[in-house]
Structure formats: C-alpha cells, structure tokens
Design a protein around this motif. Structure first.
Motif, PDB file in Angstrom:
ATOM      1  N   PRO A 122      -3.946  -4.652 -11.551  1.00  0.00           N
ATOM      2  CA  PRO A 122      -4.642  -3.566 -10.801  1.00  0.00           C
ATOM      3  C   PRO A 122      -3.947  -3.567 -10.008  1.00  0.00           C
ATOM      4  O   PRO A 122      -3.887  -2.705  -9.088  1.00  0.00           O
ATOM      5  N   GLU A 123      -3.280  -4.836  -9.547  1.00  0.00           N
ATOM      6  CA  GLU A 123      -2.620  -5.040  -8.191  1.00  0.00           C
ATOM      7  C   GLU A 123      -1.353  -3.406  -7.751  1.00  0.00           C
ATOM      8  O   GLU A 123      -1.280  -2.630  -7.118  1.00  0.00           O
ATOM      9  N   ILE A 124      -0.922  -3.484  -8.914  1.00  0.00           N
ATOM     10  CA  ILE A 124      -0.044  -2.146  -9.435  1.00  0.00           C
ATOM     11  C   ILE A 124      -0.255  -0.929  -9.307  1.00  0.00           C
ATOM     12  O   ILE A 124       0.303   0.058  -8.870  1.00  0.00           O
ATOM     13  N   PHE A 125      -1.450  -0.437 -10.176  1.00  0.00           N
ATOM     14  CA  PHE A 125      -2.329   0.499 -10.417  1.00  0.00           C
ATOM     15  C   PHE A 125      -2.615   0.664  -8.522  1.00  0.00           C
ATOM     16  O   PHE A 125      -2.467   1.903  -7.682  1.00  0.00           O
ATOM     17  N   GLU A 126      -2.770   0.029  -7.655  1.00  0.00           N
ATOM     18  CA  GLU A 126      -3.371   0.208  -6.797  1.00  0.00           C
ATOM     19  C   GLU A 126      -2.389   0.346  -5.358  1.00  0.00           C
ATOM     20  O   GLU A 126      -2.843   1.093  -4.789  1.00  0.00           O
ATOM     21  N   LEU A 127      -0.976  -0.996  -5.823  1.00  0.00           N
ATOM     22  CA  LEU A 127      -0.232  -0.153  -5.071  1.00  0.00           C
ATOM     23  C   LEU A 127       0.169   1.235  -4.903  1.00  0.00           C
ATOM     24  O   LEU A 127       0.409   2.079  -4.512  1.00  0.00           O
ATOM     25  N   MET A 128       0.701   1.443  -6.606  1.00  0.00           N
ATOM     26  CA  MET A 128       1.125   3.136  -6.566  1.00  0.00           C
ATOM     27  C   MET A 128       0.514   4.117  -5.956  1.00  0.00           C
ATOM     28  O   MET A 128       1.292   5.478  -5.153  1.00  0.00           O
ATOM     29  N   THR A 129      -0.905   3.730  -6.240  1.00  0.00           N
ATOM     30  CA  THR A 129      -1.762   5.201  -6.077  1.00  0.00           C
ATOM     31  C   THR A 129      -1.607   5.113  -4.093  1.00  0.00           C
ATOM     32  O   THR A 129      -1.753   6.311  -3.788  1.00  0.00           O
ATOM     33  N   GLN A 130      -1.797   4.483  -3.599  1.00  0.00           N
ATOM     34  CA  GLN A 130      -1.988   3.742  -2.268  1.00  0.00           C
ATOM     35  C   GLN A 130       0.159   4.553  -1.957  1.00  0.00           C
ATOM     36  O   GLN A 130      -0.260   5.152  -0.076  1.00  0.00           O
ATOM     37  N   ARG A 131       1.220   4.388  -2.371  1.00  0.00           N
ATOM     38  CA  ARG A 131       2.349   4.616  -1.924  1.00  0.00           C
ATOM     39  C   ARG A 131       1.660   5.916  -1.880  1.00  0.00           C
ATOM     40  O   ARG A 131       2.198   6.901  -0.805  1.00  0.00           O
TER      41      ARG A 131
END
Length: 332
Positions: free
Chosen positions: A237-246
């Motif tokens: 989930p952290e990878i999806f959240e990082l991409m979304t924040q980018r």
C-alpha cells in the motif's frame, strides 16, 4: 485538480522477463481502481512496449497535461537523463501540452516501513527469531551512479537504526560491490547463525530470479546457516500512496529539490561525453540545445543558477546489453 483531460503516465523500467512487465501493468490496473477518476497509462524505458518515447507522445497528443511519474526506486541514468530527454522530445512534438515530471520514489519513510514489515515477517519464519544472531542483507540493483548507491546505503542505515539487528549490510546484484556472496561470507565469520536477504526491488524479473538462485546456492554452501529471502514489494500500500502523492504534488505545483540540479549536471556531463540520447527516438523535430526538465514548480528551459554539485558519474557498465548510455541499466 486532476481532470479528465490529464494523463498520469507511469514510467516503469521494463524487463526481459515479461512477468515483471505484467506486474507493472497489474499495478496500473490496481491504481486505477484506487483512483477511478484518473486516466492512468504505462510506458517502459526498455525491453517492453510501449516505449518511453511512444508512451509520452501518445499521452501528449491526447491530453491537455501529462503528469509523468517514474515507478523507480533509485535515480540514476534512466531517471536523470533518459526520462527528461524523452520529455524534451515530446514537448517539441506537442508544444500545446504541458508535461510535468515527478521525482522517483527514492529512499523515504514509506519504503522503510515496507522493509521493516518484510523483515518482521522474515524473522517470524525463522526458527530462532533473535536479531542479535540474525544478519540482514539489503540487496539491490547496482549502479555506476554513486547517488543511487548512496540512497540504498541510506535505507540500510535506517533499517539498522530502526530495529534491534546488530548487523545490517548492503549488497548489489551487479555493477558495483559488495556482492551478496561476499556479504554472507562476512556475516558468517562474524558469528551470525541466520541471514535475512531483503531484495530492494519493486517487481519480478531476471534479477529477482537470479537472487533466488543465489540464495539456494548459499544454503548449500553454508549448511550451518538458516536463510530467508523475501520477495519484491511493488504492490504494498505504501507504494500506491507514494505514487498518488507524487501526482498530487505535481498537480499542486509543489517544488521538489531532489532532481533538478542533479539531473541537469548529470546530463551536461553525459552530453559532453557524447552520450546524449535515450534508447529510442520517435520525436519529429531535431533539437539543438539542452532544455532542462524539472519537476513541478520549476519551468522548463534554460536556467541561470550555478551548479555547485560534485557528480562523479562513471560510464563503465557491467550489464549484459550494449548501448552507449552512462547509466546503470540492468534487466529488472
């Protein structure tokens, strides 16, 4: 605000092993489910279609704005040079479209959280979950770019400081040193009875397959040691959240200082050495000058600030495909 006329373009590395490419496509599908209002597309730097140039041109021709988001952990030649050059070409071909570049994922607390969780699960799988006698090896893709290797060293150090393990080492699958076998030898000499190998990879591919073969060989070579090797972690989930924040940061024009000067300096050195082009060119217009491409908040075009950074980017390659680029590319 992200609108229906915007395209979010994922840039994956690409792999000779198609299962790795399929995982990136699966990531995009899952991200679309999380962000159903966004138009999310995928392209690859090498080994898979659509290519970086093709993906950028297709997105630029059909969107008012393209938000380019590298799904890559460490920035070396691909992120610092090839992606910005492809964006230059797409801008020349589609001047009516705004194209913005996000930073790569980089060493950060969300990725550290993933590694810590993977390490905890690995310890639970071992017979004696004692961190004082269990060595940890963070194993990643090597690079000729010292900054990319330094990001991995940072993650290894953070992992050490955030836990109870007395020995957390860094190893690389190629290009630079130390390699996994040498680190395991050192940890065995220091009295470790168990070793956890943490691959620093988002998706599968030829290198992940090689890692599992290496660990199987080490089990035979060191029968007195207990090994546990974790898997890649691109669907956490952290990878999806990082991409979304980018994407949200690009949309809000939040400046990011990690790439601009580093990217420009790296590309200036490469151009001086005669290495100025990506794997494939599909642009329609020749260009005669360097246009610096920066993340959101910094305009494209020549800028007049001085670069005081000391970059020592080696041009030697240790990978198994030939091309004249000063980066670390290996099959994923």
């Amino acid at each position: 605000m992200i609108s229906p006329t915007d395209t979010v373009l994922i840039v994956g590395h690409g792999s000779r092993e198609d299962s790795g490419n399929q995982e990136i496509l699966a990531f995009a599908d899952q991200w679309r489910q999380r962000q159903p209002a966004w138009r999310i597309e995928v392209c690859f730097i090498e080994f898979a279609a659509p290519s970086l140039n093709q993906g950028l041109l297709a997105a630029a021709r059909s969107a008012r704005r393209v938000l380019v988001v590298p799904l890559i952990l460490n920035a070396a030649g691909h992120v610092k040079m090839e992606v910005p050059e492809a964006i230059e070409q797409a801008r020349l071909s589609c001047p009516q479209t705004e194209i913005l570049l996000a930073p790569h994922l980089t060493a950060c607390d969300p990725v550290l959280a993933v590694l810590r969780r993977r390490l905890r699960k690995a310890m639970q799988a071992l017979d004696m979950p004692d961190p004082t006698t269990t060595g940890v090896v963070l194993l990643g893709r090597g690079s000729s770019d010292r900054g990319a290797n330094g990001d991995m060293a940072k993650m290894a150090r953070w992992l050490l400081e955030s836990g109870d393990h007395e020995l957390v080492d860094l190893a690389f699958t190629g290009i630079t040193w130390p390699r996994l076998e040498r680190v395991v030898q050192r940890q065995a000499l220091l009295g470790m009875t168990q070793i956890v190998v943490l691959p620093y990879y988002l998706y599968t591919g030829t290198l992940m397959q090689r890692i599992h073969r290496q660990v199987a060989h080490l089990r035979l070579q060191y029968p007195q040691l207990r090994f546990h090797c974790t898997e890649h972690f691109g669907f956490e989930p952290e990878i999806f959240e990082l991409m979304t924040q980018r994407v949200l940061d690009l949309d809000a024009q939040v400046p990011d200082s990690r790439l601009p000067c580093d990217g420009c300096s790296y590309r200036e050195l490469a151009h001086d050495a005669g290495h100025g082009h990506s794997h494939e060119h599909t642009h329609e217009h020749a260009h005669e000058h360097v246009v610096h491409v920066h993340p959101a908040g910094i305009a494209a075009g020549a800028h007049d600030h001085a670069h005081g950074h000391d970059h020592d980017h080696a041009h030697a390659h240790g990978h198994d495909h030939a091309h004249a680029h000063p980066h670390e590319s290996q099959p994923a």
